[in-house]
Write an enzyme that holds these catalytic residues in place. Structure first.
Site, PDB file in Angstrom:
ATOM      1  N   ALA A  74       0.815  -1.217   0.000  1.00  0.00           N
ATOM      2  CA  ALA A  74       0.000   0.000   0.000  1.00  0.00           C
ATOM      3  C   ALA A  74       0.849   1.268   0.000  1.00  0.00           C
ATOM      4  CB  ALA A  74      -0.952  -0.002   1.189  1.00  0.00           C
ATOM      5  N   THR A  75       2.030   1.222   0.593  1.00  0.00           N
ATOM      6  CA  THR A  75       2.890   2.409   0.582  1.00  0.00           C
ATOM      7  C   THR A  75       3.226   2.787  -0.855  1.00  0.00           C
ATOM      8  OG1 THR A  75       3.860   1.807   2.710  1.00  0.00           O
ATOM      9  CG2 THR A  75       5.109   3.357   1.348  1.00  0.00           C
ATOM     10  N   ASN A 154      -6.103   3.044  10.452  1.00  0.00           N
ATOM     11  CA  ASN A 154      -5.273   1.980  11.003  1.00  0.00           C
ATOM     12  C   ASN A 154      -5.088   2.080  12.514  1.00  0.00           C
ATOM     13  OD1 ASN A 154      -3.788   4.293   9.768  1.00  0.00           O
ATOM     14  ND2 ASN A 154      -2.126   3.459  10.992  1.00  0.00           N
ATOM     15  N   GLN A 182      -6.479  -1.201   5.225  1.00  0.00           N
ATOM     16  CA  GLN A 182      -7.114  -1.866   6.371  1.00  0.00           C
ATOM     17  C   GLN A 182      -8.505  -2.390   6.023  1.00  0.00           C
ATOM     18  OE1 GLN A 182      -5.831  -2.444   9.407  1.00  0.00           O
ATOM     19  NE2 GLN A 182      -3.972  -1.218   9.318  1.00  0.00           N
ATOM     20  N   ALA A 203      -1.722  -6.930   0.967  1.00  0.00           N
ATOM     21  CA  ALA A 203      -2.155  -8.281   1.329  1.00  0.00           C
ATOM     22  C   ALA A 203      -1.934  -8.591   2.806  1.00  0.00           C
ATOM     23  CB  ALA A 203      -1.402  -9.311   0.480  1.00  0.00           C
ATOM     24  N   HIS A 204      -0.904  -7.982   3.420  1.00  0.00           N
ATOM     25  CA  HIS A 204      -0.476  -8.499   4.731  1.00  0.00           C
ATOM     26  C   HIS A 204      -1.333  -8.064   5.911  1.00  0.00           C
ATOM     27  CE1 HIS A 204       1.840  -5.106   6.666  1.00  0.00           C
ATOM     28  NE2 HIS A 204       1.855  -4.655   5.437  1.00  0.00           N
ATOM     29  N   THR A 242       9.627  -7.224 -12.748  1.00  0.00           N
ATOM     30  CA  THR A 242       9.089  -8.577 -12.908  1.00  0.00           C
ATOM     31  C   THR A 242       8.045  -8.868 -11.832  1.00  0.00           C
ATOM     32  OG1 THR A 242      11.165  -9.313 -13.849  1.00  0.00           O
ATOM     33  CG2 THR A 242       9.728 -11.031 -12.960  1.00  0.00           C
ATOM     34  N   CYS A 328       4.560   1.992  12.383  1.00  0.00           N
ATOM     35  CA  CYS A 328       5.622   2.778  11.751  1.00  0.00           C
ATOM     36  C   CYS A 328       5.932   4.034  12.539  1.00  0.00           C
ATOM     37  CB  CYS A 328       5.243   3.125  10.325  1.00  0.00           C
ATOM     38  SG  CYS A 328       3.517   2.961  10.006  1.00  0.00           S
TER      39      CYS A 328
HETATM   40  C1  LIG Z   1      -0.281  -0.883   6.664  1.00  0.00           C
HETATM   41  C2  LIG Z   1      -0.803   0.332   6.008  1.00  0.00           C
HETATM   42  C3  LIG Z   1      -0.137   0.936   4.934  1.00  0.00           C
HETATM   43  C4  LIG Z   1       1.196   0.425   4.423  1.00  0.00           C
HETATM   44  O1  LIG Z   1       1.019  -0.741   3.713  1.00  0.00           O
HETATM   45  P1  LIG Z   1       2.311  -1.593   3.241  1.00  0.00           P
HETATM   46  O2  LIG Z   1       1.705  -2.615   2.347  1.00  0.00           O
HETATM   47  O3  LIG Z   1       2.881  -2.166   4.488  1.00  0.00           O
HETATM   48  O4  LIG Z   1       3.214  -0.679   2.523  1.00  0.00           O
HETATM   49  C5  LIG Z   1      -0.709   2.048   4.355  1.00  0.00           C
HETATM   50  N1  LIG Z   1      -1.873   2.544   4.798  1.00  0.00           N
HETATM   51  C6  LIG Z   1      -2.549   1.998   5.823  1.00  0.00           C
HETATM   52  C7  LIG Z   1      -3.838   2.588   6.251  1.00  0.00           C
HETATM   53  C8  LIG Z   1      -2.028   0.881   6.461  1.00  0.00           C
HETATM   54  O5  LIG Z   1      -2.690   0.365   7.490  1.00  0.00           O
END
Ligand SMILES: *Cc1c(COP(=O)(O)O)cnc(C)c1O
Length: 385
Positions: A74-75, A154, A182, A203-204, A242, A328
């Site tokens: 997501a970043t 988050n 989220q 995904a995580h 890739t 973070c």
């Molecule tokens: C965890 C999170 C991110 C960052 O996502 P990554 O896939 O770890 O880069 C960005 N925005 C929100 C709201 C998040 O909770």
């Protein structure tokens, strides 16, 4: 095995669901081809797996597969969306609207753009964490090119009114981006109904692997976007590099499971969260942070009066794994910018716990956490008297 605390930090990350891992494994060793290799079966196999996954993720958003751009998370998706629009719409306008309670992966790209001469409006939120729509209406300018509002927070889990914001953006022909890291697999998302132009996913946070995510980019009407990574022209030129089929297949499986179990899991988590909140009630001086019901089913965020935040986390370390804010920002010593935006004092913002329940959380664990938090808070208050 060493004793490990109960895991209630599911807004930071989640374990990979065993069903997700199982779906990923063949892609490492057997179907290991490069999906961009068009001349042999190894490439075709990997390509087919990626195509199926893209379809699954698109369907989860009510989008079409050509609108999904895979990223590292997501970043990266937020950076591509925000900087990509800013660069592509440079001659049309240089004003962006976002919200004070956004994740740093939205705030920091905005701050970077401000250093280049863009103007950013950071909308305040109401004491319940929801965006004030009147403030949004007043913030639009002739040179506004983008509005970025997260789907689910988050830290406090608050769900922003995306459809209302989307309608306002469409009326004014301003692009609408949402960080849904989220939200995906936890609440329904619909890019048509919510009139979203760009959506960031990962995904995580939904029992998939780390290091994979996507950006939804609307095709009709087309959203202009400048690539931020240049190279082989993968992902229709928007994100070279890739593709990583095991992660992509795991991501799709995670989203598929999240949606299949969404309602049952929502009801189960709301009941567990209620059990947690009720269990803490005998403690005086509790404050719920964020809207009581318009929030993620798995989130509870509480501030405790007359307790030192640092000591509270330290005291709970052996019992429960959680944090007082975003993973973070735990390295920084400033109080949570989200809780400060709700109007909380520094003391209450420091003395807060973010409970992130998950798919594998049990009622017995919640009982243990209630007992641990209660004794820790009571002991800290007694020691301070
Ligand atoms: C965890 C999170 C991110 C960052 O996502 P990554 O896939 O770890 O880069 C960005 N925005 C929100 C709201 C998040 O909770």
């Amino acid at each position: 095995m060493v004793h490990r605390p109960i895991y209630l930090d599911c807004h930071a990350t989640t374990p990979v669901d065993p069903r997700v891992l199982e779906a990923m494994l063949p892609l490492f060793t057997e179907q290991f081809g490069n999906p961009a290799s068009l001349t042999h079966a190894y490439g075709w196999e990997a390509e087919a797996a990626v195509t199926r996954s893209r379809q699954t993720i698109a369907e989860a958003l009510n989008a079409s597969p050509e609108e999904i751009v895979f990223t590292s998370g997501a970043t990266e998706a937020n950076n591509l969306a925000i900087k990509g629009i800013a660069e592509a719409c440079f001659s049309r306008g240089r004003h962006i609207i976002t919200v004070q309670t956004e994740h740093s992966a939205v705030l920091d790209p905005c701050q970077y753009l401000a250093s280049l001469g863009f103007e950013i409006t950071y909308l305040p939120v109401q004491p319940d964490g929801l965006v004030n729509l009147d403030a949004l209406d007043k913030a639009f300018r002739d040179d506004t090119v983008l509005v970025s509002v997260m789907a689910a927070n988050n830290e406090i889990g608050v769900l922003q009114p995306l459809a209302e914001i989307g309608a306002r953006c469409r009326d004014r022909q301003v692009f609408f981006h949402s960080d849904a890291a989220q939200a995906i697999g936890k609440i329904p998302l619909d890019v048509q109904g919510m009139q979203l132009d760009l959506v960031s996913l990962t995904a995580h946070k939904v029992y998939g692997p780390k290091g994979i995510g996507a950006l939804y980019v609307r095709r009709r009407p087309r959203v202009p976007l400048a690539a931020q990574l240049h190279g082989g022209g993968h992902e229709r030129g928007l994100r070279s590099g890739t593709l990583y089929p095991p992660q992509i297949v795991g991501f799709a499986k995670a989203v598929e499971l999240g949606l299949a179990e969404l309602e049952a899991e929502r009801d189960r988590l709301i009941a567990l969260r209620q059990h947690l909140w009720q269990g803490l009630q005998p403690l005086p001086g509790l404050h719920l942070n964020g809207h009581a019901t318009q929030r993620l089913p798995n989130n509870l965020n509480v501030s405790f009066e007359r307790v030192d935040g640092q000591a509270l986390l330290l005291g709970l370390r052996g019992t429960v794994a959680l944090s007082s804010g975003a993973a973070c920002s735990t390295a920084s010593t400033a109080p949570s910018h989200v809780l400060k935006s709700l109007g909380r004092t520094d003391a209450l913002a420091y003395a807060s716990l973010r409970f992130g329940l998950g798919r594998f959380t049990t009622a017995a664990e919640i009982d243990q956490v209630v007992a641990g938090v209660t004794t820790t808070v009571q002991a800290l208050r007694q020691a301070a008297e």
